[in-house]
Design an enzyme around this catalytic site. Structure first.
Site, short mmCIF file in Angstrom:
data_model
loop_
_atom_site.label_atom_id
_atom_site.label_comp_id
_atom_site.label_asym_id
_atom_site.label_seq_id
_atom_site.Cartn_x
_atom_site.Cartn_y
_atom_site.Cartn_z
N GLY A 99 0.81 -1.22 0.00
CA GLY A 99 0.00 0.00 0.00
C GLY A 99 0.85 1.26 0.00
O GLY A 99 0.53 2.25 -0.68
N HIS A 156 -1.62 -7.86 2.84
CA HIS A 156 -1.59 -8.41 4.21
C HIS A 156 -2.74 -7.94 5.08
O HIS A 156 -2.88 -8.40 6.22
CB HIS A 156 -0.23 -8.14 4.88
CG HIS A 156 -0.01 -6.74 5.33
ND1 HIS A 156 -0.11 -6.37 6.65
CD2 HIS A 156 0.29 -5.61 4.65
CE1 HIS A 156 0.14 -5.06 6.76
NE2 HIS A 156 0.38 -4.59 5.56
N CYS A 197 1.76 8.56 23.86
CA CYS A 197 2.79 7.82 24.59
C CYS A 197 3.08 6.45 23.99
O CYS A 197 4.09 5.84 24.29
CB CYS A 197 2.38 7.65 26.04
SG CYS A 197 2.42 9.20 26.90
#
Lengths: 151, 391
Positions: B74, B204, B328
């Site tokens: 992609g 995938h 985070c």
């Protein structure tokens, strides 16, 4: 668990000293939810100036929780002056290392220790050498930008 | 709480390759190893296998097989479509329109073009995560050469009005590309109805192997070659073909077409059950993104007062794999650009988690995940320093 060592994992999965102390001698808060981490540290200090108990509450990632947990372990039994000497590098060392992108989490615990002792000092009219450069509002400046120190 | 089990809920990140896909690939590593460019039999057989796979991918999106070019995935397809088109048409104009919620394969391609002097407009999305067609129309200029809008968002699953955008692009004679990596196999894609000039696809994400993808290039649109060195792929994309990958992608595409309705029904039932339980049983949770126009297997949920990375780590300890929009948990330490564009406050983005369901997911997996989440969120809310009033 990926990027964290076993000791860090143990501290965030099973953190020590979580909570707040009733009748705490000092309470400090550091960090900002906007930046993704905020820690509250409360301490009990006896007449000899020794920290006899410490508890934390932390909003943040795994390393913020682990840094908070180990910081409470590190200051219990120390005098305020000794606790003020603890740096974020000491916290990292005690944890056996943090990933470089997580270094800033250890600063959170260093600053929270100082914020709690600052509160205790203010309430009791005390002065500590280790607090002379401490700015209790430093995190408010930080909150504007959430700047992450270069690792 | 039931016994610990491994529950993978990150199917939008990648999927396991289906055993029947692997089976079709294996001979092309060993006895059918021939170079498709060779004229002897084992070469020609490999070439036939590529053509067979090409036809299967074409059938999945109602294209002509000649309109399918294999790429490495992609990301390459997005880079090629955008950068190739921009450089080809730069004499005509240097303005590109995209959205604020694209995959980084698109955003970084646009950023690269900005360095070369192109001007890029990043369209906003509404609170549901969907672009506004009026804003798009208003952004079109005489020098606009390309519109690139993803079909399904990877983080919160919103489905964009691609067919409507295709009409607008056509009216203005502007080249239109869509990143359909998350859409493929999950929402119907008919390139003729969508009015696209190019779409990007990845193997995938549909239970095929990694490292292989494709670009659809509408016949009549001439996208210049991007990788040089040989006559493969109709002289469009040089390099000896990844024959096992192509064969696997072809098989995965065939299965995606045959199983489409069953797949959509299965994952949407799991997703709906999950969302219903989480919102009902865990207080202070929010469902992000459109309910109506959405990827069938995507749930994006904010857990207020807790931070996403700590949720991911606690889930991982329970055997559950998911991903987060939290700053985070990202290497860049930036909160999700997608949720930011939707107007979600940063504090809530930090506590947002994406759960994506797939064919192997079972209802037991979903119930285990919800039971685990209840325990984890309650525990992290005991630890959090944010003032929590859960009454």
């Amino acid at each position: 668990m990926g990027m964290y060592n076993d000791k860090v994992v143990e501290h965030f999965m099973h953190p020590h000293n979580v909570g707040e102390i009733d009748g705490a001698s000092g309470v400090g808060v550091y960090g900002s939810p906007v930046c993704g981490d905020m820690m509250q540290m409360s301490i009990k200090v006896n007449d000899e100036g020794v920290i006899t108990d410490a508890k934390f509450k932390t909003y943040g990632c795994g390393s913020a929780i682990a840094s908070s947990s180990i910081a409470t372990d590190m200051i219990i039994g120390k005098t305020c002056e000794e606790a003020l000497k603890i740096t974020n590098e000491d916290v990292i060392k005690e944890l056996g290392g943090l990933p470089s992108v997580k270094i800033h989490c250890s600063i959170l615990s260093e600053q929270s220790i100082k914020a709690a002792i600052y509160d205790y000092a203010q309430k009791n009219g005390l002065e500590f050498e280790g607090l002379k450069d401490f700015d209790p509002n430093a995190d408010e400046d930080e909150a504007e930008s959430c700047e992450v120190p270069e690792a | 709480m039931s016994e610990k089990r491994n529950v993978y809920l990150d199917y939008s990140a990648t999927t396991p390759t289906k055993p029947e896909v692997v089976e079709t690939m294996i001979p092309y590593f060993t006895e059918k190893f021939g170079n498709p460019s060779a004229i002897y039999t084992i070469g020609a057989n490999a070439k036939d296998a590529i053509d067979d796979a090409r036809a299967k991918i074409a059938e999945l999106i109602n294209a002509d097989p000649r309109e399918i070019i294999f790429t490495s995935g992609g990301t390459e397809s997005d880079n090629w479509a955008i950068i190739g088109t921009a450089r080809k048409l730069q004499k005509k104009g240097k303005h590109i329109i995209t959205t604020k919620i694209e995959h980084h394969a698109v955003l970084h391609s646009c950023a690269e073009l900005e360095k070369e002097g192109f001007d890029v407009t990043y369209l906003n999305v509404d609170h549901d995560g969907i672009v506004d067609l009026d804003e798009l129309k208003a952004a079109i200029r005489p020098d606009t050469i390309l519109i690139t809008v993803m079909m399904v968002n990877n983080e919160m699953g919103a489905v964009q009005p691609i067919a409507e955008i295709g009409k607008i692009a056509k009216e203005h004679n502007i080249v239109f590309h869509s990143d359909t990596v998350q859409a493929l196999g999950n929402v119907p894609i008919d390139v003729k109805e969508l009015g696209v000039d190019m779409i990007s696809m990845s193997s995938h994400k549909i239970y095929g192997p990694k490292g292989i993808g494709a670009i659809y290039i509408r016949r009549g649109y001439n996208l210049p070659e991007y990788i040089y060195g040989g006559a493969q792929e109709n002289k469009k994309r040089a390099g000896t073909e990844n024959v096992p990958g192509i064969v696997g992608f072809g098989k995965a595409a065939e299965l995606a077409r045959i199983n489409f309705d069953a797949h959509v029904k299965h994952v949407s039932e799991l997703r709906d059950h999950f969302v219903k339980r989480v919102l009902a049983e865990i207080p202070h949770t929010y469902y992000n993104g459109s309910r109506e126009h959405r990827h069938p297997g995507n749930a994006n949920i904010t857990f207020e007062y807790v931070e996403g990375e700590s949720i991911l780590l606690y889930l991982d300890a329970k055997g559950i794999s998911t991903s987060s929009g939290s700053a985070c948990s990202s290497k860049s330490l930036q909160p999700s650009h997608v949720l930011t564009a939707m107007g979600i406050p940063v504090v809530l983005i930090h506590g947002s988690i994406r759960f994506t369901f797939g064919d192997p997911t079972t209802m037991e997996d979903v119930d285990y995940a919800v039971d685990s989440l209840k325990e984890i969120i309650a525990r992290l809310r005991e630890i959090t320093s944010m003032n929590v009033d859960l009454s």
